[in-house]
Design a protein around this motif. Sequence first.
Motif, mmCIF file in Angstrom:
data_model
loop_
_atom_site.group_PDB
_atom_site.id
_atom_site.type_symbol
_atom_site.label_atom_id
_atom_site.label_comp_id
_atom_site.label_asym_id
_atom_site.label_seq_id
_atom_site.Cartn_x
_atom_site.Cartn_y
_atom_site.Cartn_z
ATOM 1 N N UNK A 98 -0.546 3.311 -8.154
ATOM 2 C CA UNK A 98 -0.310 3.734 -6.777
ATOM 3 C C UNK A 98 0.566 2.727 -6.028
ATOM 4 N N UNK A 99 1.658 3.212 -5.444
ATOM 5 C CA UNK A 99 2.582 2.348 -4.705
ATOM 6 C C UNK A 99 1.909 1.707 -3.492
ATOM 7 N N UNK A 100 1.127 2.489 -2.759
ATOM 8 C CA UNK A 100 0.448 1.933 -1.586
ATOM 9 C C UNK A 100 -0.639 0.949 -2.011
ATOM 10 N N UNK A 101 -1.308 1.233 -3.106
ATOM 11 C CA UNK A 101 -2.312 0.304 -3.624
ATOM 12 C C UNK A 101 -1.709 -1.060 -3.906
ATOM 13 N N UNK A 102 -0.506 -1.065 -4.499
ATOM 14 C CA UNK A 102 0.178 -2.332 -4.747
ATOM 15 C C UNK A 102 0.548 -3.010 -3.434
ATOM 16 N N UNK A 103 0.970 -2.229 -2.444
ATOM 17 C CA UNK A 103 1.307 -2.802 -1.136
ATOM 18 C C UNK A 103 0.085 -3.470 -0.507
ATOM 19 N N UNK A 104 -1.092 -2.969 -0.856
ATOM 20 C CA UNK A 104 -2.331 -3.529 -0.325
ATOM 21 C C UNK A 104 -2.928 -4.602 -1.239
ATOM 22 N N UNK A 127 -4.122 9.294 -3.272
ATOM 23 C CA UNK A 127 -4.754 10.422 -2.582
ATOM 24 C C UNK A 127 -3.846 10.914 -1.460
ATOM 25 N N UNK A 128 -4.066 12.138 -0.980
ATOM 26 C CA UNK A 128 -3.279 12.629 0.155
ATOM 27 C C UNK A 128 -3.405 11.721 1.388
ATOM 28 N N UNK A 129 -4.582 11.171 1.631
ATOM 29 C CA UNK A 129 -4.755 10.270 2.774
ATOM 30 C C UNK A 129 -3.881 9.032 2.616
ATOM 31 N N UNK A 130 -3.863 8.477 1.418
ATOM 32 C CA UNK A 130 -3.049 7.292 1.149
ATOM 33 C C UNK A 130 -1.560 7.614 1.304
ATOM 34 N N UNK A 131 -1.146 8.805 0.898
ATOM 35 C CA UNK A 131 0.258 9.196 1.075
ATOM 36 C C UNK A 131 0.655 9.050 2.544
ATOM 37 N N UNK A 132 -0.225 9.458 3.455
ATOM 38 C CA UNK A 132 0.059 9.324 4.886
ATOM 39 C C UNK A 132 0.276 7.885 5.297
ATOM 40 N N UNK A 133 -0.563 6.984 4.811
ATOM 41 C CA UNK A 133 -0.390 5.551 5.115
ATOM 42 C C UNK A 133 0.924 5.039 4.539
ATOM 43 N N UNK A 134 1.209 5.409 3.290
ATOM 44 C CA UNK A 134 2.415 4.931 2.616
ATOM 45 C C UNK A 134 3.674 5.446 3.316
ATOM 46 N N UNK A 135 3.658 6.732 3.669
ATOM 47 C CA UNK A 135 4.842 7.329 4.290
ATOM 48 C C UNK A 135 5.054 6.871 5.734
ATOM 49 N N UNK A 136 4.046 6.264 6.349
ATOM 50 C CA UNK A 136 4.227 5.777 7.724
ATOM 51 C C UNK A 136 5.214 4.619 7.788
ATOM 52 N N UNK A 137 5.439 3.935 6.653
ATOM 53 C CA UNK A 137 6.403 2.833 6.598
ATOM 54 C C UNK A 137 6.809 2.601 5.146
ATOM 55 N N UNK A 138 7.554 3.538 4.594
ATOM 56 C CA UNK A 138 7.939 3.432 3.186
ATOM 57 C C UNK A 138 8.695 2.133 2.903
ATOM 58 N N UNK A 139 9.736 1.772 3.672
ATOM 59 C CA UNK A 139 10.442 0.516 3.351
ATOM 60 C C UNK A 139 9.534 -0.713 3.414
ATOM 61 N N UNK A 140 8.687 -0.792 4.421
ATOM 62 C CA UNK A 140 7.782 -1.932 4.543
ATOM 63 C C UNK A 140 6.764 -1.966 3.418
ATOM 64 N N UNK A 141 6.225 -0.799 3.072
ATOM 65 C CA UNK A 141 5.243 -0.742 1.992
ATOM 66 C C UNK A 141 5.874 -1.041 0.635
ATOM 67 N N UNK A 142 7.114 -0.605 0.427
ATOM 68 C CA UNK A 142 7.793 -0.936 -0.828
ATOM 69 C C UNK A 142 8.056 -2.437 -0.911
ATOM 70 N N UNK A 143 8.428 -3.044 0.176
ATOM 71 C CA UNK A 143 8.659 -4.488 0.190
ATOM 72 C C UNK A 143 7.367 -5.233 -0.158
ATOM 73 N N UNK A 144 6.259 -4.817 0.441
ATOM 74 C CA UNK A 144 4.961 -5.442 0.131
ATOM 75 C C UNK A 144 4.573 -5.201 -1.329
ATOM 76 N N UNK A 145 4.743 -3.962 -1.797
ATOM 77 C CA UNK A 145 4.376 -3.628 -3.174
ATOM 78 C C UNK A 145 5.215 -4.427 -4.168
#
Length: 180
Positions: A98-104, A127-145
């Motif tokens: 999970x991309x957001x999981x890595x960001x976290x 999960x669909x809920x996590x997609x919402x968190x990830x999509x709220x800041x894709x560039x920032x979350x990718x940088x963190x991940x």
Amino acid sequence: MMRKLLLASALSVLTFGAAQAGEQYVDETGYAISGYDAVAYFDLKQNAVGSQQPQAVPGKAGITAEYNGATWAFSSEANRDKFVANPAKYAPQYDGHCAYGLAQGGKVPANPNLWRIVDGKLYLNITPTVVGFWESDIPGNLSKADGTWSTKESLPASTKSWKAINDNDGTYSGPAPIEG
């Protein structure tokens, strides 16, 4: 002699690089991306941020390839051939975690139907809920991940199932890979 030395050096670099690669996330199906076709994502019409993506395309158990220590299934021989020619182009980032999981900060499983292609790279989320968190800041979350990945890549792959999470109910319609 020089040619043999160069070849031996190149092989040791390739071997060392492979030893440093992380483990591909493989769930209870026994396949990378839960048996879905990695190449097919790039042919699907991607929906806008905030909208559900089309369902992933199931691979066929009879059309497979090996990469990163895992078996990958494909919906066609043409897709398998594209993957074999350039697996890094089609394989999901973070070894299918999970991309957001890595960001976290962690390696968590990913649902193959919760995907997005960003700058030509495939990313999955849990999960669909996590997609919402990830999509709220894709560039920032990718940088963190990306920053987290350098310290997490060599750790073992997640052993958890994304299907065991109730939030994923209704995100998939059938098993993959399919027979064929």
